[in-house]
Design an enzyme around this catalytic site. Structure first.
Site, PDB file in Angstrom:
ATOM      1  N   ASP A   1       0.808  -1.218   0.000  1.00  0.00           N
ATOM      2  CA  ASP A   1       0.000   0.000   0.000  1.00  0.00           C
ATOM      3  C   ASP A   1       0.845   1.274   0.000  1.00  0.00           C
ATOM      4  O   ASP A   1       0.450   2.304   0.554  1.00  0.00           O
ATOM      5  CB  ASP A   1      -0.966   0.031   1.202  1.00  0.00           C
TER       6      ASP A   1
ATOM      7  N   LYS B   1       1.872   1.987  -5.146  1.00  0.00           N
ATOM      8  CA  LYS B   1       2.415   1.387  -6.371  1.00  0.00           C
ATOM      9  C   LYS B   1       1.489   1.656  -7.555  1.00  0.00           C
ATOM     10  O   LYS B   1       1.942   1.987  -8.645  1.00  0.00           O
ATOM     11  CB  LYS B   1       2.588  -0.130  -6.180  1.00  0.00           C
TER      12      LYS B   1
ATOM     13  N   GLY C   1      -4.451  -4.405  -3.715  1.00  0.00           N
ATOM     14  CA  GLY C   1      -5.464  -3.382  -3.966  1.00  0.00           C
ATOM     15  C   GLY C   1      -4.731  -2.130  -4.395  1.00  0.00           C
ATOM     16  O   GLY C   1      -4.026  -1.508  -3.599  1.00  0.00           O
ATOM     17  N   HIS C   2      -4.811  -1.805  -5.671  1.00  0.00           N
ATOM     18  CA  HIS C   2      -4.069  -0.663  -6.211  1.00  0.00           C
ATOM     19  C   HIS C   2      -5.072   0.401  -6.657  1.00  0.00           C
ATOM     20  O   HIS C   2      -5.894   0.157  -7.531  1.00  0.00           O
ATOM     21  CB  HIS C   2      -3.185  -1.124  -7.381  1.00  0.00           C
TER      22      HIS C   2
ATOM     23  N   GLN D   1       2.104  -6.088  -3.048  1.00  0.00           N
ATOM     24  CA  GLN D   1       2.603  -6.174  -1.671  1.00  0.00           C
ATOM     25  C   GLN D   1       3.913  -5.382  -1.518  1.00  0.00           C
ATOM     26  O   GLN D   1       4.104  -4.420  -2.266  1.00  0.00           O
ATOM     27  CB  GLN D   1       2.771  -7.647  -1.227  1.00  0.00           C
TER      28      GLN D   1
HETATM   29  P1  GDP Z   1      -0.667   0.225  -3.558  1.00  0.00           P
HETATM   30  O1  GDP Z   1      -1.270  -1.030  -3.019  1.00  0.00           O
HETATM   31  O2  GDP Z   1       0.793   0.313  -3.309  1.00  0.00           O
HETATM   32  O3  GDP Z   1      -1.021   0.471  -4.993  1.00  0.00           O
HETATM   33  O4  GDP Z   1      -1.312   1.416  -2.725  1.00  0.00           O
HETATM   34  P2  GDP Z   1      -2.878   1.599  -2.403  1.00  0.00           P
HETATM   35  O5  GDP Z   1      -3.546   2.066  -3.633  1.00  0.00           O
HETATM   36  O6  GDP Z   1      -3.408   0.398  -1.707  1.00  0.00           O
HETATM   37  O7  GDP Z   1      -2.801   2.731  -1.290  1.00  0.00           O
HETATM   38  C1  GDP Z   1      -2.241   3.971  -1.554  1.00  0.00           C
HETATM   39  C2  GDP Z   1      -3.334   5.028  -1.351  1.00  0.00           C
HETATM   40  O8  GDP Z   1      -2.720   6.302  -1.283  1.00  0.00           O
HETATM   41  C3  GDP Z   1      -4.318   5.109  -2.501  1.00  0.00           C
HETATM   42  O9  GDP Z   1      -5.570   5.454  -1.990  1.00  0.00           O
HETATM   43  C4  GDP Z   1      -3.753   6.212  -3.383  1.00  0.00           C
HETATM   44  O10 GDP Z   1      -4.764   6.897  -4.120  1.00  0.00           O
HETATM   45  C5  GDP Z   1      -3.157   7.131  -2.350  1.00  0.00           C
HETATM   46  N1  GDP Z   1      -1.956   7.860  -2.773  1.00  0.00           N
HETATM   47  C6  GDP Z   1      -0.962   7.482  -3.615  1.00  0.00           C
HETATM   48  N2  GDP Z   1       0.006   8.419  -3.669  1.00  0.00           N
HETATM   49  C7  GDP Z   1      -0.386   9.411  -2.838  1.00  0.00           C
HETATM   50  C8  GDP Z   1       0.206  10.651  -2.429  1.00  0.00           C
HETATM   51  O11 GDP Z   1       1.294  11.014  -2.825  1.00  0.00           O
HETATM   52  N3  GDP Z   1      -0.500  11.407  -1.536  1.00  0.00           N
HETATM   53  C9  GDP Z   1      -1.696  11.008  -1.032  1.00  0.00           C
HETATM   54  N4  GDP Z   1      -2.310  11.793  -0.172  1.00  0.00           N
HETATM   55  N5  GDP Z   1      -2.276   9.851  -1.400  1.00  0.00           N
HETATM   56  C10 GDP Z   1      -1.624   9.057  -2.263  1.00  0.00           C
HETATM   57  P1  IMO Z   2      -0.846  -4.205  -2.184  1.00  0.00           P
HETATM   58  O1  IMO Z   2      -0.412  -4.767  -3.517  1.00  0.00           O
HETATM   59  C1  IMO Z   2      -0.891  -4.585   2.139  1.00  0.00           C
HETATM   60  C2  IMO Z   2      -0.966  -8.632   3.792  1.00  0.00           C
HETATM   61  C3  IMO Z   2      -2.207  -9.094   4.525  1.00  0.00           C
HETATM   62  C4  IMO Z   2      -1.582 -10.028   5.545  1.00  0.00           C
HETATM   63  C5  IMO Z   2      -0.466 -10.694   4.735  1.00  0.00           C
HETATM   64  C6  IMO Z   2      -0.846 -12.048   4.160  1.00  0.00           C
HETATM   65  O2  IMO Z   2      -2.143  -3.491  -2.230  1.00  0.00           O
HETATM   66  O3  IMO Z   2       0.250  -3.429  -1.560  1.00  0.00           O
HETATM   67  P2  IMO Z   2      -2.380 -12.791   2.104  1.00  0.00           P
HETATM   68  O4  IMO Z   2      -3.834 -12.576   1.849  1.00  0.00           O
HETATM   69  O5  IMO Z   2      -1.488 -12.234   1.055  1.00  0.00           O
HETATM   70  O6  IMO Z   2      -2.049 -14.212   2.439  1.00  0.00           O
HETATM   71  O7  IMO Z   2      -2.088 -11.946   3.459  1.00  0.00           O
HETATM   72  O8  IMO Z   2      -0.164  -9.795   3.693  1.00  0.00           O
HETATM   73  N1  IMO Z   2      -1.197  -8.146   2.415  1.00  0.00           N
HETATM   74  C7  IMO Z   2      -1.128  -6.851   2.064  1.00  0.00           C
HETATM   75  N2  IMO Z   2      -0.930  -5.735   2.810  1.00  0.00           N
HETATM   76  N3  IMO Z   2      -0.993  -4.475   0.806  1.00  0.00           N
HETATM   77  C8  IMO Z   2      -1.170  -5.568   0.044  1.00  0.00           C
HETATM   78  O9  IMO Z   2      -1.146  -5.521  -1.309  1.00  0.00           O
HETATM   79  C9  IMO Z   2      -1.285  -6.825   0.668  1.00  0.00           C
HETATM   80  N4  IMO Z   2      -1.469  -8.089   0.227  1.00  0.00           N
HETATM   81  C10 IMO Z   2      -1.409  -8.882   1.308  1.00  0.00           C
HETATM   82  O10 IMO Z   2      -2.865  -8.003   5.130  1.00  0.00           O
HETATM   83  O11 IMO Z   2      -0.966  -9.288   6.566  1.00  0.00           O
HETATM   84 MG    MG Z   3      -2.836  -1.644  -1.813  1.00  0.00          MG
END
Ligand code: GDP
Ligand code: IMO
Ligand code: MG
Length: 430
Positions: A13, A16, A40-41, A224
């Protein structure tokens, strides 16, 4: 000009999806190489939000080829519903835009159920998984009993594969006090869903080889983060795949020389969702504030993410194990308005100072962070698109993170919106 691998350097999170979406304007092909719909991206393009789990983040750009490599575990039903959801947002997804490896392993309903059975055990070690069946599906892959995408096209072989798989799973399920699964019913369920997957299936390694020979630019999208890596993360509180850049080659069928530049997506603080050690976690109002300002709720499960200070020891370790060349620092704007900021530059363990995260579970749980304190800034970094817009203290914070992690910041992100980025060094130019 070369190919770029994007990986998370913390516990996932890191942002990415946003960075891959932004960088994909410079790429021709975007490839997922591990994980599954546990990812979850989130991308925000001109105010519209897209939430992707299994589909590569390049899919929203229309003209790019999106590829799901052999290293990904695919839940066909989740894939079908995600394709529908994203199509409903106006995105074109056809076999001309999406290619799925014919050798990728499938996640079946029994995997999600087993994941939940284990997580629900009152006396077990709870990992806090996403309950998507990721771990059980990778177990079956390694045990050589997985059903793969190509098996869906071969009915008689599929029946044999399902029988073989259930020979193991039904014994396990009955032992755990659950009903056995009927082989004929599961086979039929797979035959029913098969066309939804097979229309996209093909030899990914071959397509990527051709793209490479045609000098197309390939962007690998990790899921991840390094601390969730099955080998290098906080085991057993990890996911079941290698999340580091080395996996991009094995999980797509390209050689390691195809990976020219590794961009480590790094949040300007730290978050983690699920169980496991987190030395810099904040249980006070600052942690709460980071969660609120950063909207730190999981995209997949809606769980609240744990928040804490930047851990430079861990990111440094991720940079080394992942071969990260440059950092994309995200969510700097979330720190706006804090009076002071802390950076963890070491740990105390049993009265000794250490500069590496220890391996054992007890030691990982026992370390306490050693902090450096820096002044915060009262101005705003939100939406900044040049260095000149950043308050001086914000620049100092970024510079200190570079020193403490031993890695330059190549990209800086200042909001969820696609274009709110400061480019310092173009990863595609190496
Ligand atoms: P990922 O799993 O690495 O793709 O990240 P996620 O999408 O799960 O979580 C990142 C969250 O931060 C998302 O809701 C993005 O829209 C948000 N985000 C990404 N870059 C920035 C940033 O520079 N500033 C802020 N405030 N939010 C960001
Ligand atoms: P993105 O790509 C954050 C965490 C779960 C748990 C552990 C194992 O959005 O960054 P799993 O279901 O993979 O067996 O769970 O990994 N986890 C993540 N945490 N971002 C993710 O993906 C994750 N995918 C799995 O919360 O701790
Ligand atoms: Mg994510």
């Amino acid at each position: 000009m070369g190919n770029v691998v994007v990986v998370g350097s913390q516990w996932g999170d890191e942002g990415k999806g946003k960075i891959v979406d932004w960088l994909s304007s410079r790429a021709d092909v975007v490839v997922r190489f591990q994980g599954g719909h546990n990812a979850g991206h989130t991308l925000v393009v001109d105010g519209t939000t897209y939430k992707l789990s299994l589909l590569p983040s390049g899919i929203v750009r229309g003209s790019k080829m999106s590829v799901i490599g052999n290293g990904v575990v695919i839940d066909p039903w989740a894939l079908k519903s995600e394709i529908k959801r994203i199509r409903d947002q106006g995105v074109h997804i056809g076999p001309d835009a999406l290619l799925i490896s014919d050798t990728a392993s499938l996640i079946l309903p029994i995997h999600g159920e087993l994941d939940a059975i284990r997580e629900n055990r009152a006396d077990g070690v709870k990992i806090g998984t996403t309950r998507r069946g990721i771990g059980p599906a990778y177990e079956d892959k390694v045990a050589r009993r997985a059903i793969r995408v190509c098996d869906l096209a071969d009915e008689s072989h599929l029946r044999e594969r399902v029988d073989n798989l259930l020979h193991h799973h039904n014994a396990l399920r009955i032992g755990l006090g659950h009903d056995a699964v009927d082989a004929a019913q599961l086979t039929q369920k797979l035959l029913d869903i098969a066309p939804s997957v097979l229309q996209f299936a093909g030899p990914v390694w071959h397509h990527l080889d051709e793209a490479s020979r045609a000098e197309k630019k390939i962007l690998f999208e990790g899921a991840q983060g390094a601390m969730l890596d099955i080998d290098h993360g906080t085991y057993p509180f990890v996911t079941s795949s290698n999340t580091i850049a080395g996996q991009a080659a094995a999980g797509s069928g390209m050689g390691p020389r195809a990976l020219n530049y590794v961009l480590g997506i790094t949040k300007a603080y730290t978050t983690r969702v699920g169980e496991g050690p987190f030395p810099t976690e904040l249980h006070d109002e600052i942690g709460q504030r980071l969660g609120e300002r950063g909207h730190e709720f999981g995209t997949v499960t809606g769980r609240q993410r744990r928040c804490g200070w930047f851990d430079a020891v861990m990111v440094r370790q991720a940079i080394i194990t992942g071969g990260i060349d440059g950092i994309a620092l995200t969510k700097l704007d979330v720190l706006d308005g804090l009076a002071e900021l802390k950076i963890c530059t070491g740990y105390k363990l049993n009265g000794k100072i250490i500069r590496r995260f220890p391996a054992g579970m007890s030691n990982q749980a026992a370390v306490t962070p050693i902090y450096e304190t820096m002044p915060g800034w009262s101005g705003s970094t939100q939406g900044a698109r040049s260095w000149a817009e950043l308050p001086a203290e914000a620049v100092k914070y970024v510079r200190r993170l570079e020193e403490a992690t031993g890695c330059p910041v190549a990209v800086l992100s200042t909001s969820p919106e696609r274009e709110d980025v400061i480019l310092i060094r173009d990863p595609f130019k190496g």
